[in-house]
Each structure stands twice: as structure tokens, then as C-alpha cells.
Enzyme design. Structure first.
Site, PDB file in Angstrom:
ATOM      1  N   ASN A   1      54.201  19.219 -46.732  1.00  0.00           N
ATOM      2  CA  ASN A   1      55.541  18.976 -46.180  1.00  0.00           C
ATOM      3  C   ASN A   1      55.660  17.576 -45.595  1.00  0.00           C
ATOM      4  O   ASN A   1      56.674  16.916 -45.716  1.00  0.00           O
ATOM      5  CB  ASN A   1      55.889  19.978 -45.070  1.00  0.00           C
ATOM      6  CG  ASN A   1      56.269  21.352 -45.605  1.00  0.00           C
ATOM      7  OD1 ASN A   1      56.218  22.323 -44.881  1.00  0.00           O
ATOM      8  ND2 ASN A   1      56.648  21.448 -46.866  1.00  0.00           N
TER       9      ASN A   1
ATOM     10  N   ASP B   1      60.546  30.555 -46.603  1.00  0.00           N
ATOM     11  CA  ASP B   1      61.031  29.622 -47.629  1.00  0.00           C
ATOM     12  C   ASP B   1      62.521  29.837 -47.866  1.00  0.00           C
ATOM     13  O   ASP B   1      63.025  30.952 -47.714  1.00  0.00           O
ATOM     14  CB  ASP B   1      60.235  29.859 -48.930  1.00  0.00           C
ATOM     15  CG  ASP B   1      60.403  28.718 -49.914  1.00  0.00           C
ATOM     16  OD1 ASP B   1      60.896  27.634 -49.524  1.00  0.00           O
ATOM     17  OD2 ASP B   1      60.045  28.906 -51.090  1.00  0.00           O
TER      18      ASP B   1
HETATM   19  C1  FPP Z   1      60.825  26.091 -46.110  1.00  0.00           C
HETATM   20  O1  FPP Z   1      62.143  25.913 -46.554  1.00  0.00           O
HETATM   21  C2  FPP Z   1      60.734  25.995 -44.650  1.00  0.00           C
HETATM   22  C3  FPP Z   1      60.122  24.992 -43.967  1.00  0.00           C
HETATM   23  C4  FPP Z   1      59.419  23.887 -44.611  1.00  0.00           C
HETATM   24  C5  FPP Z   1      60.126  24.893 -42.516  1.00  0.00           C
HETATM   25  C6  FPP Z   1      60.046  26.170 -41.763  1.00  0.00           C
HETATM   26  C7  FPP Z   1      60.623  25.988 -40.424  1.00  0.00           C
HETATM   27  C8  FPP Z   1      61.395  26.879 -39.786  1.00  0.00           C
HETATM   28  C9  FPP Z   1      61.681  28.196 -40.290  1.00  0.00           C
HETATM   29  C10 FPP Z   1      62.047  26.577 -38.488  1.00  0.00           C
HETATM   30  C11 FPP Z   1      61.182  26.269 -37.339  1.00  0.00           C
HETATM   31  C12 FPP Z   1      59.920  26.998 -37.244  1.00  0.00           C
HETATM   32  C13 FPP Z   1      59.391  27.390 -36.071  1.00  0.00           C
HETATM   33  C14 FPP Z   1      58.087  28.049 -36.022  1.00  0.00           C
HETATM   34  C15 FPP Z   1      60.120  27.190 -34.823  1.00  0.00           C
HETATM   35  P1  FPP Z   1      62.481  24.756 -47.568  1.00  0.00           P
HETATM   36  O2  FPP Z   1      63.033  23.601 -46.799  1.00  0.00           O
HETATM   37  O3  FPP Z   1      61.291  24.439 -48.396  1.00  0.00           O
HETATM   38  O4  FPP Z   1      63.609  25.435 -48.422  1.00  0.00           O
HETATM   39  P2  FPP Z   1      63.989  25.163 -49.953  1.00  0.00           P
HETATM   40  O5  FPP Z   1      62.785  25.568 -50.760  1.00  0.00           O
HETATM   41  O6  FPP Z   1      65.166  26.036 -50.168  1.00  0.00           O
HETATM   42  O7  FPP Z   1      64.300  23.693 -50.065  1.00  0.00           O
END
Ligand code: FPP
Length: 273
Positions: free
Chosen positions: A89, A41
Site C-alpha cells: 500500500n 477491501d
Molecule cells: C482497501 O480498500 C482498504 C485499505 C487499503 C485501507 C483500510 C483502511 C480502513 C478500513 C480504514 C481505517 C482502518 C483502521 C484500522 C482505523 P481499497 O482502497 O484497496 O479499495 P479498492 O480495492 O476498491 O480500491
């Protein structure tokens, strides 16, 4: 002649960098978690702090995935599960961000399979895979097949995953199995049966769940399986997370006393395994 210093260094798995080795040195290798789950996250906040678009945070998050996977494999953690995309998501993020995440995943799988094979890592998935775009499903199946013969760490990616949907699917699967085996009157349900119908039937329950970016929530992740897991929350945002942070989480885990609902040792009642 082997010196004492050599003997100490032999305890450090090959490939760890200096900072990782320093943390690992204080760990008890006999009490490493058998399964670590990570809620990745903070990608959006990482990007916002740099006045960059959210997708830049996701792109930077790939380096954190790579580092965590490599370090976990090097110290021989049997299973690592990463919460990559929740079912929510898809529904709540702009279409452009979702398609970027899909492309990022596809590229990651293509690029990473040789390294996964070099490190003897087997890839698995949990989540409603059939709802993902067809080309992404094909790439996922290809990557799983290409690593299927590896016998080391199991890397499970949670994609289009929701713990409540997993339980719904498990209940449906139990009813279907019963109806094929003598009818609903023969439905037998206990904890082992439920576990065998979950997406995670190939895994032990996680001992440790790590969440980055300081949020204190499970966010619909492995709700059944995390019943007795230790929770480690770090304020580090996912794109800044590296193997050394994973080792710090393990160090914290090893300081905790796991009681599984029992009493602690000083009270004279050892906990069940
Ligand atoms: C949460 O951060 C993260 C995600 C929804 C996506 C996770 C994806 C990756 C780490 C990259 C690709 C993954 C793989 C397995 C190749 P957020 O966008 O919710 O962050 P925020 O809460 O700060 O908005």
C-alpha cells in the site's frame, strides 16, 4: 417464572441488534472460530460508485471496523485480526492517500481506546511498525499500552504488513537466536519454532479468513498462518460491512467440515483437532 422464550433469548449475547441476533440464533456457540482474520477491501470502489474521492471510502471504512470489532467482542471471539495497510500500500498509492490513512489511523486509535477498554479489548499490531512515521508509532504504542491490561478479545491491526516480509524477519530472528545460543550449528527448525518467530506468536492460527468486495486472493496476508483456515468471500464492500455480515461469515464457516488434510467422518476417519 422463566419462560421458554426467556431461555432462548438468554443465549443471545447482550448488545447484538435485531438482525445480528437473528443470525446468531442459528450459530453453535461452542464452535465459534477462535481467531478471525479480515482482509478489508473495496473502500475505493465504494467511493467511486458515489462519485467521491477514494479517501471518503477509507473514512467510511472506520464505521465498518467499529461494528465488526464490537460484534466480535460481544460474541466473545478470542482474537480478531484486521489487514489495515499492506507494505505494498505504501509503495503503490499516492502520497496524499497514504498520509490520509495515517491520520485516520491515529484518530481512530485516539478515539477508540476508551471503547476498547470498556469492552476489555487488548490492542496488538503486526507488521514492520518501525517503518511507519514516528508520530504514528508513538500513538500506536500509547494505544497498546493503554489497553495492555485487558483480558478479553485481542484486536490485532496489520499495519505495514507483508506475509513474505514476516517470514523473512522470522528466518533472520531464528538465525540470530541460534547465533546467540551456541552458534548456527545449533539451529533447530520445526513448525513450532517458525510459529514462535512470527509476528503472530501471541495468537492461534486463524480458523476463518473473511475478504470483502468479492476478490478471491490472500494478497500476501498471513500466508503461513492461514494454511488450514476456511475462506469466506463476500461481495459486500468494506464500508458497507457490519457485525451482521461477520456473523453470516461465521454461519458459513460452521457449515463447512474442516478436515486438515484428513478424511471426512462419513469415511470413518475423524479429522485431527
Ligand atoms: C482497501 O480498500 C482498504 C485499505 C487499503 C485501507 C483500510 C483502511 C480502513 C478500513 C480504514 C481505517 C482502518 C483502521 C484500522 C482505523 P481499497 O482502497 O484497496 O479499495 P479498492 O480495492 O476498491 O480500491
Amino acid at each position: 417464572m422463566t419462560t421458554l422464550q426467556d431461555k432462548v433469548d438468554l443465549r443471545i449475547p447482550a448488545g447484538l441488534d435485531r438482525k445480528e441476533a437473528e443470525v446468531y440464533r442459528h450459530l453453535d456457540p461452542a464452535r465459534l472460530p477462535k481467531h478471525i482474520a479480515i482482509i478489508m477491501d473495496g473502500n475505493g470502489r465504494w467511493a467511486r460508485r458515489r462519485h467521491m474521492p477514494r479517501v471518503a471510502g477509507h473514512r467510511a471504512g472506520v464505521a465498518a471496523v467499529r461494528s465488526s470489532v464490537e460484534t466480535a467482542a460481544r460474541i466473545r471471539i478470542p482474537a480478531l485480526t484486521l489487514y489495515a495497510f499492506s507494505e505494498e500500500n505504501w509503495k503503490k498509492r499516492p502520497a496524499g492517500e497514504v498520509s490520509f490513512l495515517m491520520r485516520l489511523l491515529s484518530r481512530y486509535l485516539k478515539a477508540e481506546v476508551p471503547t476498547l477498554n470498556e469492552n476489555n479489548i487488548r490492542l496488538e499490531y503486526i507488521g514492520r511498525q518501525h517503518e511507519l512515521p514516528g508520530d504514528v508509532q508513538e500513538r500506536m504504542n500509547w494505544a497498546r499500552e493503554a489497553t495492555a491490561r485487558n483480558t478479553g478479545m485481542v484486536l490485532t491491526l496489520a499495519l505495514n504488513y507483508s506475509a513474505r516480509s514476516e517470514l523473512v524477519d522470522a528466518f533472520r530472528s531464528m538465525v540470530k537466536a541460534a547465533s546467540q545460543n551456541g552458534g548456527i550449528d545449533h539451529l533447530q527448525i520445526d513448525e513450532d519454532v517458525v510459529s514462535q518467530h512470527l509476528y503472530t506468536r501471541h495468537l492461534p492460527d486463524p480458523d476463518l479468513v473473511v475478504r470483502t468486495s468479492g476478490e478471491m486472493r490472500l494478497s500476501n496476508f498471513l500466508l503461513w498462518q492461514l494454511a488450514y483456515a476456511e475462506i469466506y468471500v463476500t461481495s459486500t464492500l468494506w464500508p458497507d460491512f457490519r457485525g451482521v455480515h461477520l456473523l453470516e461469515g461465521i454461519a458459513e464457516y460452521q457449515k463447512r467440515e474442516r478436515r486438515y488434510g484428513g478424511l471426512n467422518h462419513s469415511e470413518g476417519h475423524p479429522s485431527p483437532p
